[in-house]
Design an enzyme around this catalytic site. Sequence first.
Site, PDB file in Angstrom:
ATOM      1  N   ASP A 169     -30.726  45.729  49.951  1.00 59.01           N
ATOM      2  CA  ASP A 169     -32.183  45.790  49.726  1.00 59.01           C
ATOM      3  C   ASP A 169     -32.638  47.230  49.914  1.00 59.01           C
ATOM      4  O   ASP A 169     -31.854  48.084  50.345  1.00 59.01           O
ATOM      5  CB  ASP A 169     -32.958  44.793  50.606  1.00 59.01           C
ATOM      6  CG  ASP A 169     -32.818  45.050  52.099  1.00 59.01           C
ATOM      7  OD1 ASP A 169     -32.662  46.225  52.489  1.00 59.01           O
ATOM      8  OD2 ASP A 169     -32.859  44.084  52.872  1.00 59.01           O
ATOM      9  N   LYS A 192     -34.660  43.209  46.360  1.00 58.12           N
ATOM     10  CA  LYS A 192     -34.616  41.807  46.809  1.00 58.12           C
ATOM     11  C   LYS A 192     -35.983  41.415  47.334  1.00 58.12           C
ATOM     12  O   LYS A 192     -36.607  42.171  48.052  1.00 58.12           O
ATOM     13  CB  LYS A 192     -33.574  41.690  47.932  1.00 58.12           C
ATOM     14  CG  LYS A 192     -33.439  40.318  48.531  1.00 58.12           C
ATOM     15  CD  LYS A 192     -32.408  40.319  49.659  1.00 58.12           C
ATOM     16  CE  LYS A 192     -32.994  40.818  50.959  1.00 58.12           C
ATOM     17  NZ  LYS A 192     -32.052  40.688  52.104  1.00 58.12           N
ATOM     18  N   THR A 224     -27.662  34.044  57.573  1.00 59.40           N
ATOM     19  CA  THR A 224     -27.295  32.752  56.973  1.00 59.40           C
ATOM     20  C   THR A 224     -26.375  32.907  55.769  1.00 59.40           C
ATOM     21  O   THR A 224     -25.898  31.922  55.220  1.00 59.40           O
ATOM     22  CB  THR A 224     -28.551  32.011  56.498  1.00 59.40           C
ATOM     23  OG1 THR A 224     -29.155  32.796  55.449  1.00 59.40           O
ATOM     24  CG2 THR A 224     -29.550  31.823  57.625  1.00 59.40           C
ATOM     25  N   GLY A 226     -27.390  33.873  52.928  1.00 60.90           N
ATOM     26  CA  GLY A 226     -28.186  33.655  51.710  1.00 60.90           C
ATOM     27  C   GLY A 226     -28.274  34.917  50.866  1.00 60.90           C
ATOM     28  O   GLY A 226     -28.093  34.875  49.642  1.00 60.90           O
TER      29      GLY A 226
HETATM   30  C1  R5P Z   1     -32.819  41.648  56.054  1.00 61.42           C
HETATM   31  O1  R5P Z   1     -33.739  42.405  55.822  1.00 61.42           O
HETATM   32  C2  R5P Z   1     -31.499  42.087  56.573  1.00 61.42           C
HETATM   33  O2  R5P Z   1     -31.238  43.415  56.244  1.00 61.42           O
HETATM   34  C3  R5P Z   1     -30.389  41.212  56.032  1.00 61.42           C
HETATM   35  O3  R5P Z   1     -30.325  41.343  54.640  1.00 61.42           O
HETATM   36  C4  R5P Z   1     -30.639  39.782  56.378  1.00 61.42           C
HETATM   37  O4  R5P Z   1     -30.796  39.658  57.757  1.00 61.42           O
HETATM   38  C5  R5P Z   1     -29.532  38.883  55.913  1.00 61.42           C
HETATM   39  O5  R5P Z   1     -29.926  37.563  56.188  1.00 61.42           O
HETATM   40  P1  R5P Z   1     -29.265  36.323  55.457  1.00 61.42           P
HETATM   41  O6  R5P Z   1     -27.800  36.462  55.646  1.00 61.42           O
HETATM   42  O7  R5P Z   1     -29.849  35.137  56.186  1.00 61.42           O
HETATM   43  O8  R5P Z   1     -29.688  36.352  54.033  1.00 61.42           O
END
Ligand code: R5P
Length: 312
Positions: A169, A192, A224, A226
């Site tokens: 991101d 994202k 997670t 995701g």
């Molecule tokens: C969000 O801003 C973080 O940088 C990670 O992308 C996020 O914590 C990933 O979370 P998940 O694995 O639940 O998508």
Amino acid sequence: MDELKVFTGNAHPTLAAAVCGYLGIPVGKSQVFEFSNENTFVRILENVRQRDVFVVQPICSPVNTSLVELLIMLDALRRASAGRITAVVPYYGYGRTDKKDQPRVPITARLIADLLTTAGANRLLTVDLHAPQIQGFFTIPVDELTAITLLSQHFRDKKLDNLVVVATDIGITKRARDVAANLDASLAIIEKRRLGNDDAAEALNVIGDVNGCVALTVDDEIDTGGSLTAVSETLLTKGAREIYACATHAVLSGQAIQRIQACPVKEVVVTDTIPVEAGKRVDKITVLSISSLLGEAIHRIHTGLSIGAMFE
Ligand code: R5P
């Protein structure tokens, strides 16, 4: 202050032991447990008067228990007249709640900073905060280490051809750019957008060219899974021929392992800032140890050497 002591709560005793192994000292003796009424009890079992004390405790699952253990340990050490107390928090939980981006929400990352300081921390040593600006939530000195060099070295050894490093991101772009520089690779960025407060994530757009390339995604954490699923599927549709992933913190909550197994990523490389239990150590996941980095940083804080020099 001549003597260095390292203590740990129950969040990650293995990491604390490895850090002490690096430093050549035993883990400090303490009792940290919960009574049947769920009140946490701490007793430091050795003299810490005027000692340079470090408490290794990531704020990881069970998150609130880990946090309260840390706070109570800091309080016990302060009341035991420790000379200086450094909270060593390899994973700063609640770091994602770092701004008021909706009406009537808290800034919990700031609250935790205040709690740690009030409890007795004189310094913070941490690794790859969700956003480096969280350093500014503290009025005490903060040393933020990065796992970027460690993760980059793993992929440098693989000698991957036609590599593009992908920031998962916009917020992680600078760290991804550092990885790209370490690996002499090009950079792409995923735009994202999160949909609401649940864990669903949608990868919308790839800025940069990944067609025909080996892609290495960079994130601060995998929670997670995701984001990793959505990002890797997007990269495939944009023509990436092979995908690897790296992240500093292996939160791996909920369906993360199943998602990692099912997604098109060949290898997911993380560090042990958070314990990765045996059940989560599936073939695709490689865990690199951060213990030497933490041990060296503790040695440098104790002896007054530069931490920045570790990364030059
Ligand atoms: C969000 O801003 C973080 O940088 C990670 O992308 C996020 O914590 C990933 O979370 P998940 O694995 O639940 O998508």
